[in-house]
Design a protein around this motif. Structure first.
Motif, PDB file in Angstrom:
ATOM      1  N   HIS A 108     -14.912  50.261  -4.294  1.00  0.00           N
ATOM      2  CA  HIS A 108     -15.775  50.194  -5.445  1.00  0.00           C
ATOM      3  C   HIS A 108     -15.761  48.471  -5.819  1.00  0.00           C
ATOM      4  O   HIS A 108     -14.788  47.860  -5.441  1.00  0.00           O
ATOM      5  CB  HIS A 108     -15.479  50.892  -6.358  1.00  0.00           C
ATOM      6  CG  HIS A 108     -14.221  51.019  -7.082  1.00  0.00           C
ATOM      7  ND1 HIS A 108     -13.285  51.929  -6.363  1.00  0.00           N
ATOM      8  CD2 HIS A 108     -13.609  50.149  -7.747  1.00  0.00           C
ATOM      9  CE1 HIS A 108     -12.145  51.626  -6.958  1.00  0.00           C
ATOM     10  NE2 HIS A 108     -12.077  50.545  -7.992  1.00  0.00           N
ATOM     11  N   SER A 109     -16.672  48.259  -6.651  1.00  0.00           N
ATOM     12  CA  SER A 109     -16.583  46.924  -7.386  1.00  0.00           C
ATOM     13  C   SER A 109     -15.860  46.871  -8.635  1.00  0.00           C
ATOM     14  O   SER A 109     -16.107  48.132  -9.238  1.00  0.00           O
ATOM     15  CB  SER A 109     -18.068  46.301  -7.418  1.00  0.00           C
ATOM     16  OG  SER A 109     -18.024  45.154  -8.203  1.00  0.00           O
ATOM     17  N   ASP A 110     -15.271  46.008  -9.059  1.00  0.00           N
ATOM     18  CA  ASP A 110     -14.691  46.189 -10.430  1.00  0.00           C
ATOM     19  C   ASP A 110     -15.145  45.218 -11.299  1.00  0.00           C
ATOM     20  O   ASP A 110     -14.571  44.927 -12.601  1.00  0.00           O
ATOM     21  CB  ASP A 110     -13.100  45.657 -10.140  1.00  0.00           C
ATOM     22  CG  ASP A 110     -12.459  47.029  -9.400  1.00  0.00           C
ATOM     23  OD1 ASP A 110     -11.537  46.444  -8.655  1.00  0.00           O
ATOM     24  OD2 ASP A 110     -12.524  47.966  -9.647  1.00  0.00           O
ATOM     25  N   THR A 111     -16.559  44.620 -11.174  1.00  0.00           N
ATOM     26  CA  THR A 111     -16.962  43.455 -12.144  1.00  0.00           C
ATOM     27  C   THR A 111     -18.292  44.027 -12.556  1.00  0.00           C
ATOM     28  O   THR A 111     -19.372  44.105 -11.737  1.00  0.00           O
ATOM     29  CB  THR A 111     -17.098  42.421 -11.637  1.00  0.00           C
ATOM     30  OG1 THR A 111     -15.802  41.879 -11.376  1.00  0.00           O
ATOM     31  CG2 THR A 111     -17.584  41.244 -12.570  1.00  0.00           C
ATOM     32  N   TYR A 112     -18.763  44.285 -13.678  1.00  0.00           N
ATOM     33  CA  TYR A 112     -19.869  44.440 -14.441  1.00  0.00           C
ATOM     34  C   TYR A 112     -20.369  43.023 -14.757  1.00  0.00           C
ATOM     35  O   TYR A 112     -19.996  42.725 -16.186  1.00  0.00           O
ATOM     36  CB  TYR A 112     -20.102  45.468 -15.630  1.00  0.00           C
ATOM     37  CG  TYR A 112     -20.074  46.813 -15.183  1.00  0.00           C
ATOM     38  CD1 TYR A 112     -21.047  47.687 -14.933  1.00  0.00           C
ATOM     39  CD2 TYR A 112     -18.665  47.657 -15.069  1.00  0.00           C
ATOM     40  CE1 TYR A 112     -21.451  48.833 -14.606  1.00  0.00           C
ATOM     41  CE2 TYR A 112     -18.654  48.988 -14.636  1.00  0.00           C
ATOM     42  CZ  TYR A 112     -19.985  49.415 -14.509  1.00  0.00           C
ATOM     43  OH  TYR A 112     -20.199  50.922 -14.265  1.00  0.00           O
ATOM     44  N   SER A 113     -21.052  42.166 -14.015  1.00  0.00           N
ATOM     45  CA  SER A 113     -21.005  40.902 -14.331  1.00  0.00           C
ATOM     46  C   SER A 113     -22.467  40.714 -15.501  1.00  0.00           C
ATOM     47  O   SER A 113     -22.301  39.344 -16.086  1.00  0.00           O
ATOM     48  CB  SER A 113     -21.574  40.062 -13.037  1.00  0.00           C
ATOM     49  OG  SER A 113     -22.743  40.638 -12.319  1.00  0.00           O
ATOM     50  N   CYS A 114     -23.063  41.636 -15.677  1.00  0.00           N
ATOM     51  CA  CYS A 114     -24.298  41.476 -16.504  1.00  0.00           C
ATOM     52  C   CYS A 114     -24.263  42.526 -17.772  1.00  0.00           C
ATOM     53  O   CYS A 114     -25.022  42.572 -18.490  1.00  0.00           O
ATOM     54  CB  CYS A 114     -25.737  41.760 -15.780  1.00  0.00           C
ATOM     55  SG  CYS A 114     -25.898  40.505 -14.505  1.00  0.00           S
ATOM     56  N   LEU A 115     -23.238  43.390 -17.674  1.00  0.00           N
ATOM     57  CA  LEU A 115     -23.236  44.608 -18.706  1.00  0.00           C
ATOM     58  C   LEU A 115     -22.908  43.945 -20.025  1.00  0.00           C
ATOM     59  O   LEU A 115     -21.765  43.306 -20.522  1.00  0.00           O
ATOM     60  CB  LEU A 115     -22.039  45.367 -18.383  1.00  0.00           C
ATOM     61  CG  LEU A 115     -22.191  46.879 -18.921  1.00  0.00           C
ATOM     62  CD1 LEU A 115     -23.694  47.548 -18.681  1.00  0.00           C
ATOM     63  CD2 LEU A 115     -21.045  47.787 -18.704  1.00  0.00           C
ATOM     64  N   GLU A 116     -23.828  44.428 -20.962  1.00  0.00           N
ATOM     65  CA  GLU A 116     -23.829  43.853 -22.394  1.00  0.00           C
ATOM     66  C   GLU A 116     -23.422  44.942 -23.474  1.00  0.00           C
ATOM     67  O   GLU A 116     -22.870  44.614 -24.336  1.00  0.00           O
ATOM     68  CB  GLU A 116     -24.984  43.085 -22.887  1.00  0.00           C
ATOM     69  CG  GLU A 116     -25.327  41.813 -22.005  1.00  0.00           C
ATOM     70  CD  GLU A 116     -26.612  41.131 -22.471  1.00  0.00           C
ATOM     71  OE1 GLU A 116     -27.318  41.730 -23.383  1.00  0.00           O
ATOM     72  OE2 GLU A 116     -26.745  40.202 -22.137  1.00  0.00           O
ATOM     73  N   SER A 117     -23.673  46.229 -23.205  1.00  0.00           N
ATOM     74  CA  SER A 117     -23.613  47.301 -23.982  1.00  0.00           C
ATOM     75  C   SER A 117     -23.331  48.495 -23.064  1.00  0.00           C
ATOM     76  O   SER A 117     -23.672  49.061 -22.026  1.00  0.00           O
ATOM     77  CB  SER A 117     -24.834  47.563 -24.822  1.00  0.00           C
ATOM     78  OG  SER A 117     -24.710  48.753 -25.384  1.00  0.00           O
ATOM     79  N   MET A 118     -22.328  49.382 -23.705  1.00  0.00           N
ATOM     80  CA  MET A 118     -21.850  50.395 -23.003  1.00  0.00           C
ATOM     81  C   MET A 118     -21.567  51.611 -23.941  1.00  0.00           C
ATOM     82  O   MET A 118     -20.899  51.611 -25.044  1.00  0.00           O
ATOM     83  CB  MET A 118     -20.462  50.319 -22.193  1.00  0.00           C
ATOM     84  CG  MET A 118     -19.762  51.640 -21.398  1.00  0.00           C
ATOM     85  SD  MET A 118     -18.278  51.201 -20.741  1.00  0.00           S
ATOM     86  CE  MET A 118     -18.679  50.322 -19.402  1.00  0.00           C
ATOM     87  N   THR A 119     -21.860  52.717 -23.609  1.00  0.00           N
ATOM     88  CA  THR A 119     -21.786  54.141 -24.695  1.00  0.00           C
ATOM     89  C   THR A 119     -21.237  55.035 -23.827  1.00  0.00           C
ATOM     90  O   THR A 119     -21.558  55.496 -22.663  1.00  0.00           O
ATOM     91  CB  THR A 119     -23.198  54.698 -25.093  1.00  0.00           C
ATOM     92  OG1 THR A 119     -23.756  53.455 -25.711  1.00  0.00           O
ATOM     93  CG2 THR A 119     -23.001  55.647 -26.232  1.00  0.00           C
ATOM     94  N   LEU A 120     -19.889  55.670 -24.458  1.00  0.00           N
ATOM     95  CA  LEU A 120     -19.216  56.576 -23.884  1.00  0.00           C
ATOM     96  C   LEU A 120     -18.844  57.635 -24.975  1.00  0.00           C
ATOM     97  O   LEU A 120     -18.926  57.422 -25.903  1.00  0.00           O
ATOM     98  CB  LEU A 120     -18.093  56.073 -23.260  1.00  0.00           C
ATOM     99  CG  LEU A 120     -17.935  54.905 -22.253  1.00  0.00           C
ATOM    100  CD1 LEU A 120     -16.545  54.511 -21.968  1.00  0.00           C
ATOM    101  CD2 LEU A 120     -18.623  55.271 -21.098  1.00  0.00           C
ATOM    102  N   PRO A 121     -18.782  58.901 -24.459  1.00  0.00           N
ATOM    103  CA  PRO A 121     -18.359  60.009 -25.084  1.00  0.00           C
ATOM    104  C   PRO A 121     -16.827  59.957 -25.581  1.00  0.00           C
ATOM    105  O   PRO A 121     -15.990  59.376 -24.619  1.00  0.00           O
ATOM    106  CB  PRO A 121     -18.680  61.372 -24.565  1.00  0.00           C
ATOM    107  CG  PRO A 121     -18.546  60.864 -23.146  1.00  0.00           C
ATOM    108  CD  PRO A 121     -19.170  59.493 -22.958  1.00  0.00           C
ATOM    109  N   PHE A 122     -16.397  60.319 -26.631  1.00  0.00           N
ATOM    110  CA  PHE A 122     -15.001  60.200 -27.157  1.00  0.00           C
ATOM    111  C   PHE A 122     -14.381  61.489 -27.741  1.00  0.00           C
ATOM    112  O   PHE A 122     -14.122  61.570 -28.896  1.00  0.00           O
ATOM    113  CB  PHE A 122     -14.796  59.050 -28.171  1.00  0.00           C
ATOM    114  CG  PHE A 122     -13.544  58.458 -28.315  1.00  0.00           C
ATOM    115  CD1 PHE A 122     -12.784  57.859 -27.176  1.00  0.00           C
ATOM    116  CD2 PHE A 122     -12.631  58.690 -29.512  1.00  0.00           C
ATOM    117  CE1 PHE A 122     -11.606  57.328 -27.397  1.00  0.00           C
ATOM    118  CE2 PHE A 122     -11.710  58.190 -29.836  1.00  0.00           C
ATOM    119  CZ  PHE A 122     -10.926  57.606 -28.738  1.00  0.00           C
TER     120      PHE A 122
END
Length: 343
Positions: free
Chosen positions: A243-257
């Protein structure tokens, strides 16, 4: 009313139609019945008087958004009038891009029984004939398996795709928004990206294993926002594969906690490169969150320069005080609760 300029009446029609949530519905449906929805715009406009009907027919914009409820097995047989009405509606939209919401009438005891039938097939065939004009589609018709190829050059938003493998059916070079309802677990490892994947900027996943999030940069290289509703508990010993380990363009992430094992976020973030991530939103469940989980996880992320961690509270509310949130300042610049900066 008859002295109103035609252009003004058209503007009023457009305002009324565009104000209908979830698209204007062409049919009125019951548990075993279906009829034309002449009680609501835009079909209502054609029943007031000849002038209104002529104006409605000459206003393509009021026909470019439509909700179609498929009768399923409950409305049999499908009367010829309904396919004719659907053709009439779509023809009135001219050459405008289409927003289509597709729903199927299902009894509660057949919730997962989506077997194709003649009524659905006839209506879907009419919708498929216009696929080159699809711009936004809610309720992906591919789930019924009636086509192996969707040439959709104008498609920008695809919601409720049930299986990510169905994405390979779409020739959608302008696709930007994708919502996948199926749980992405093993299937993501064998998925082969197509041209549509390379254009997607915004991805919503209903359910996914934490380790599978590491696969997405290779599949969606231009991803800017990632929203995950449910994280499936991690399976010990599961091979993460290549797999790749780099999100080169990702600006926003939403996750459950909520109710996650202590190492869940470490599995996601350890060695994960997020060079342009600006905001991490965590959706809290009931109870007091263990903030140290996310602090530890972000500390081991590679090139992670998050500006804001924003906690979105459960409807029952949570007690988040400044003292609880302060440890996060060692890995982020600001901590907010529902958009309001706390520390």
């Amino acid at each position: 009313m008859h002295r109103l300029p035609v252009e003004l009446l058209q503007a009023v029609f457009l305002l009324l139609v565009n104000d209908i949530p979830n698209c204007p519905s062409i049919f009125s449906t019951g548990t075993t019945t279906m009829s034309a929805n002449f009680a609501s715009p835009p079909l209502l406009f054609t029943r007031v008087c000849r002038h209104w009907r002529d104006v409605a027919h000459s206003t393509p914009g009021i026909w470019s958004r439509i909700k179609v409820e498929l009768p399923g097995a409950l409305v049999q047989p499908l009367k010829p009038f309904f396919p004719s009405l659907l053709q009439y509606w779509l023809a009135r939209s001219g050459n405008l891009p289409l927003t289509i919401r597709i729903e199927e009438i299902l009894p509660s005891n057949l919730l997962y029984a989506r077997a194709p039938n003649d009524g659905n097939s006839r209506l879907l065939k009419i919708i498929y004939d216009e696929m080159r004009r699809w711009e936004t589609v809610f309720g992906c018709p591919a789930e019924l398996g009636l086509s192996d190829n969707f040439n959709t050059p104008q498609l920008r938003t695809l919601e409720q795709l049930w299986d990510i493998s169905d994405l390979t059916k779409f020739n959608a070079p302008n696709l930007r928004h994708l919502r996948v309802m199926y749980s992405l677990s093993v299937s993501i490892r064998s998925f082969r990206p197509n041209a549509a994947c390379g254009s997607i900027r915004h991805l919503y996943l209903h359910q996914v294993l934490p380790s599978r999030i590491r696969y997405f940069p290779a599949i969606f290289p231009r991803l800017e926002t990632l929203d995950v509703h449910v994280l499936t508990p991690h399976i010990q010993g599961m091979d993460m594969g290549s797999h790749s380990d780099t999100y080169s363009c990702l600006e926003s992430m939403t996750l459950p906690f909520d109710r996650l094992s202590r190492d869940t976020f470490t599995i996601i973030f350890r060695g994960l490169h997020l060079p342009v991530l600006q905001k991490l939103t965590l959706v809290l469940g009931p109870g007091k969150p263990r903030v140290e989980k996310i602090t530890e996880a972000l500390a081991v992320a590679g090139s992670c320069n998050i500006k804001v961690v924003d906690f979105r509270l459960h409807e029952s509310g949570n007690d988040l005080d400044v003292h609880t949130l302060e440890p996060l300042l060692s890995v982020v610049q600001e901590v907010a609760v529902c958009g309001e900066v706390m520390v």
